[in-house]
Design a protein around this motif. Structure first.
Motif, PDB file in Angstrom:
ATOM      1  N   ALA A 142      88.049 -17.523  14.422  1.00  0.00           N
ATOM      2  CA  ALA A 142      88.506 -16.238  13.911  1.00  0.00           C
ATOM      3  C   ALA A 142      87.656 -15.741  12.752  1.00  0.00           C
ATOM      4  CB  ALA A 142      89.961 -16.352  13.467  1.00  0.00           C
ATOM      5  N   VAL A 143      87.259 -16.653  11.863  1.00  0.00           N
ATOM      6  CA  VAL A 143      86.642 -16.265  10.609  1.00  0.00           C
ATOM      7  C   VAL A 143      85.311 -16.984  10.426  1.00  0.00           C
ATOM      8  CG1 VAL A 143      86.974 -16.222   8.096  1.00  0.00           C
ATOM      9  CG2 VAL A 143      88.935 -15.924   9.599  1.00  0.00           C
ATOM     10  N   THR A 144      84.266 -16.230  10.118  1.00  0.00           N
ATOM     11  CA  THR A 144      82.966 -16.809   9.826  1.00  0.00           C
ATOM     12  C   THR A 144      83.066 -17.601   8.527  1.00  0.00           C
ATOM     13  OG1 THR A 144      81.818 -15.034  10.976  1.00  0.00           O
ATOM     14  CG2 THR A 144      80.545 -16.258   9.333  1.00  0.00           C
ATOM     15  N   GLN A 165      84.352 -14.647  15.281  1.00  0.00           N
ATOM     16  CA  GLN A 165      84.808 -13.382  15.833  1.00  0.00           C
ATOM     17  C   GLN A 165      84.802 -12.214  14.842  1.00  0.00           C
ATOM     18  OE1 GLN A 165      88.867 -11.705  17.712  1.00  0.00           O
ATOM     19  NE2 GLN A 165      88.600 -13.871  17.858  1.00  0.00           N
ATOM     20  N   ASP A 166      85.095 -12.481  13.573  1.00  0.00           N
ATOM     21  CA  ASP A 166      85.161 -11.368  12.617  1.00  0.00           C
ATOM     22  C   ASP A 166      83.829 -10.635  12.493  1.00  0.00           C
ATOM     23  OD1 ASP A 166      84.065 -13.633  11.352  1.00  0.00           O
ATOM     24  OD2 ASP A 166      84.822 -13.059   9.386  1.00  0.00           O
ATOM     25  N   GLN A 179      83.003  -9.226  16.593  1.00  0.00           N
ATOM     26  CA  GLN A 179      83.911  -8.270  17.218  1.00  0.00           C
ATOM     27  C   GLN A 179      83.414  -6.823  17.244  1.00  0.00           C
ATOM     28  OE1 GLN A 179      87.849  -8.083  15.509  1.00  0.00           O
ATOM     29  NE2 GLN A 179      88.717  -8.219  17.555  1.00  0.00           N
ATOM     30  N   ASN A 215      91.866  -9.769  21.768  1.00  0.00           N
ATOM     31  CA  ASN A 215      92.145 -10.456  20.528  1.00  0.00           C
ATOM     32  C   ASN A 215      93.658 -10.556  20.374  1.00  0.00           C
ATOM     33  OD1 ASN A 215      92.669 -11.081  17.865  1.00  0.00           O
ATOM     34  ND2 ASN A 215      90.856 -10.060  17.120  1.00  0.00           N
ATOM     35  N   TRP A 272      93.899 -13.339  16.263  1.00  0.00           N
ATOM     36  CA  TRP A 272      92.577 -13.839  15.894  1.00  0.00           C
ATOM     37  C   TRP A 272      92.050 -14.913  16.834  1.00  0.00           C
ATOM     38  CZ3 TRP A 272      89.189 -11.322  13.259  1.00  0.00           C
ATOM     39  CH2 TRP A 272      89.625 -10.380  12.346  1.00  0.00           C
TER      40      TRP A 272
END
Length: 185
Positions: A65-67, A133-134, A137, A177, A180
């Protein structure tokens, strides 16, 4: 007479289809990155990312979900860290409530200034971090394992064809999505 009319309609319908297909512009390719095997006989792929001008390999994590950046990379590049209102957990329950500030983040020709990237909860990692993904996307992403390439295209806008070249409706899969996480039907 009816057979000729039906054949004429089919011919005209066949001629009209390509005209409609040409009415949309092809998707705009924004960046192409080489995919590297993270380890021998591994399904993990990495991509080169520029962090304040220093190129490092980050894991391509399409399910993440988050880098995140590794603590080792943050220390090596002397990136400032700050408290975050977000909390991330790794699979072992470790927690991070801090982010690192990257003045210039780049992948391919794409740039993001003043990127706030979460600190990876695990104390030490063999990679600079995870590209998740953040940051992916906003683009139509094409992962080509055979050619070893990650391509990022501008998302289709008005008058633009849906998806990059070769993404036919039969070959294209919409990802959604949900909380997330990417779900591929």
């Amino acid at each position: 007479m009816q057979i000729r009319l039906a054949c004429g309609v089919l011919v005209l319908a066949g001629l009209a289809a390509p005209v409609r297909a040409e009415e949309c512009a092809p998707a705009q390719l924004l960046a192409t990155l080489p995919l590297k095997d993270a380890e021998p006989e591994s399904n993990i792929r990495t991509v080169p990312v520029s962090l304040n001008g220093a190129t490092r390999q980050m894991v391509l994590d399409t399910g993440g979900a988050v880098t995140q950046l590794s603590r080792d990379t943050i220390e090596e590049l002397k990136l400032p860290t700050l408290p975050s209102s977000a909390t991330i957990y790794d699979i072992n329950g470790r927690i991070s409530r801090r982010f690192a500030l990257v003045k210039e983040l780049g992948f391919g020709h794409l740039r993001r200034d003043n990127a706030a990237l979460m600190v990876w909860p695990e104390p030490t990692r063999p990679y600079a971090g995870e590209l998740a993904q953040d940051l992916l996307q906003p683009y139509d992403v094409d992962v080509d394992f055979r050619r070893g390439q990650l391509k990022m295209f501008a998302k289709g806008g008005k008058g633009q064809c849906a998806g990059p070249p070769g993404w036919t409706p039969a070959a294209r899969t919409a990802m959604h999505n949900k909380g997330w996480h990417l779900h591929i039907p």
